[in-house]
Design a protein around this motif. Sequence first.
Motif, short mmCIF file in Angstrom:
data_model
loop_
_atom_site.label_atom_id
_atom_site.label_comp_id
_atom_site.label_asym_id
_atom_site.label_seq_id
_atom_site.Cartn_x
_atom_site.Cartn_y
_atom_site.Cartn_z
N LYS A 142 -27.74 107.02 -55.33
CA LYS A 142 -27.12 107.18 -53.92
C LYS A 142 -26.89 108.69 -53.86
O LYS A 142 -27.07 109.07 -52.86
CB LYS A 142 -26.03 106.34 -53.62
CG LYS A 142 -26.86 104.63 -53.66
CD LYS A 142 -25.63 103.77 -53.08
CE LYS A 142 -25.98 102.24 -53.05
NZ LYS A 142 -25.10 101.36 -52.49
N ARG A 143 -26.02 109.09 -54.90
CA ARG A 143 -25.61 110.44 -54.52
C ARG A 143 -26.79 111.43 -54.71
O ARG A 143 -26.62 112.56 -53.96
CB ARG A 143 -24.79 110.71 -55.97
CG ARG A 143 -23.30 110.15 -55.54
CD ARG A 143 -22.25 110.96 -56.58
NE ARG A 143 -22.85 110.69 -57.91
CZ ARG A 143 -22.09 109.33 -58.53
NH1 ARG A 143 -21.58 108.70 -57.98
NH2 ARG A 143 -22.53 109.40 -59.73
N GLY A 147 -29.06 115.08 -51.18
CA GLY A 147 -29.48 116.44 -51.71
C GLY A 147 -30.97 116.48 -51.43
O GLY A 147 -31.38 117.78 -51.02
N PHE A 148 -31.89 115.66 -51.62
CA PHE A 148 -33.06 115.68 -51.29
C PHE A 148 -33.41 115.74 -49.92
O PHE A 148 -34.12 116.83 -49.70
CB PHE A 148 -33.92 114.05 -51.65
CG PHE A 148 -35.00 114.23 -51.37
CD1 PHE A 148 -36.29 114.97 -51.95
CD2 PHE A 148 -35.49 113.40 -50.35
CE1 PHE A 148 -37.61 114.65 -51.46
CE2 PHE A 148 -36.76 113.24 -49.74
CZ PHE A 148 -37.95 113.93 -50.38
N TRP A 149 -32.68 115.09 -49.07
CA TRP A 149 -32.82 115.59 -47.51
C TRP A 149 -32.46 116.84 -46.98
O TRP A 149 -32.86 117.18 -46.01
CB TRP A 149 -32.36 114.14 -46.66
CG TRP A 149 -33.07 112.90 -46.89
CD1 TRP A 149 -32.59 111.83 -47.74
CD2 TRP A 149 -34.50 112.73 -46.54
NE1 TRP A 149 -33.39 110.74 -47.55
CE2 TRP A 149 -34.66 111.45 -47.08
CE3 TRP A 149 -35.16 113.28 -45.88
CZ2 TRP A 149 -35.79 110.78 -46.77
CZ3 TRP A 149 -36.46 112.78 -45.45
CH2 TRP A 149 -36.81 111.44 -46.07
N ARG A 150 -31.33 117.28 -47.74
CA ARG A 150 -30.98 118.55 -47.23
C ARG A 150 -31.93 119.70 -47.69
O ARG A 150 -32.18 120.50 -46.80
CB ARG A 150 -29.53 118.64 -48.11
CG ARG A 150 -28.30 118.36 -47.38
CD ARG A 150 -27.11 119.07 -48.02
NE ARG A 150 -26.88 118.98 -49.45
CZ ARG A 150 -26.24 117.76 -50.06
NH1 ARG A 150 -25.62 116.94 -49.16
NH2 ARG A 150 -25.99 117.56 -51.36
N VAL A 151 -32.73 119.46 -48.89
CA VAL A 151 -33.78 120.27 -49.11
C VAL A 151 -34.89 120.19 -48.03
O VAL A 151 -35.42 121.17 -47.56
CB VAL A 151 -34.35 120.03 -50.28
CG1 VAL A 151 -35.74 120.91 -50.76
CG2 VAL A 151 -33.35 120.39 -51.63
N VAL A 152 -35.28 119.08 -47.81
CA VAL A 152 -36.21 118.96 -46.85
C VAL A 152 -35.80 119.61 -45.18
O VAL A 152 -36.65 120.10 -44.63
CB VAL A 152 -36.47 117.34 -46.51
CG1 VAL A 152 -37.46 117.01 -45.42
CG2 VAL A 152 -37.03 116.73 -47.78
#
Length: 371
Positions: free
Chosen positions: A18-19, A23-28
């Motif tokens: 979950k953590r 981070g992934f969506w921040r990169v996108v």
Amino acid sequence: MGSRTSARKNSSPVNKRKRKRPGFWRVVAALFAVIVISSLLFLSWFFFTASGTSLRYKLADALITTQHRFLAKYLIGEQGLADRVADYAKQFQEMGEELDTHQITLPTGAGDHAAESLTSVEEVDGKGYHGFLMTVKDPTKIRLVVPEKAGRGEKVGSMVKRTGALAGVNAGGFADPEWQGNGFQPIGLVITQGEIYYNGLGKDASAQIVGLDKQGKMLAGRYSIKELMKLGISEAVSFEPRMIVNGKGLIKNHADGWGVAPRTVMGQKEDGSILFLIIDGRQIGYSIGADLYDCQQIMLEHGAVIAANLDGGSSSVLIKEGGDLINKPSSKSEGGRYLPTAFLVFDDPSAVNVPNVWAGLNPGDIDPSKW
């Protein structure tokens, strides 16, 4: 106690996964923001800066010379496209008005060239283009040739082969509805051996022409039929613009060069030699094409005192003896397009029989779209 410890151990991997998701969506989101900002910066530069506007008009000019002219409106607007075409028409007309006073001095024995020395071809290269420059030492060895059969044009290679010419290039333009024309209906005038083979102008109209008089002097610019006959015209087609007159270039810079495209240009030196420039284009990795300023400068560098544009685009071809291509035309049709006229080089032009394929036909009798 043991059950609480087990629960904590079992939940740990889930919490870690979950953590990771934020981070992934921040990169996108960051990538998306970069793309949006870059696009906005590019569009701002492309539409609101001098350098971007210059590029837009260069791209629009290139499109104007193709069958996809309508696409230029997405770069400069519909009114911008109409204004651009009108501006070029006015500019080309003005470029044909100055009185040509150039004289030629044919070298002694100019008519005695052996066939192999009458013509020579060299390659020319520049930024984004590759082409060929053919020099014809004796201008009186050039004759305009027209198709053999009524109903459609003829490929230049076929004209060269059937007439036994030493070389040839495409000449004038033609009616081309929906860019699928049959190449049979010329635009303006066609004159060969001093006879009018086709007149799409009317009796007293004038037009921009490119051709030769009976002494081998090149004529280019705006003339009436009466003026041409008085000057002793021998071979001529209608086309524009004239880009060199009295030894000076008329196109100021690349911005006035009418876009990048395949080109055919005719010029003459003071010794009477005729220069035919053929630039290939629309072929990424080989040659994109040249604008008219490029062509003008090539002609000036090779000593031209007069030069004018001929039909270009997918019509541009340079043919050697036997009908074989020297250049790489952009035409989808193998060997180039079907055309109404070609300037061919002969050892003895007067011995060549060129019947008038348009005899008895009025322009209104010809369907330029029917094969």
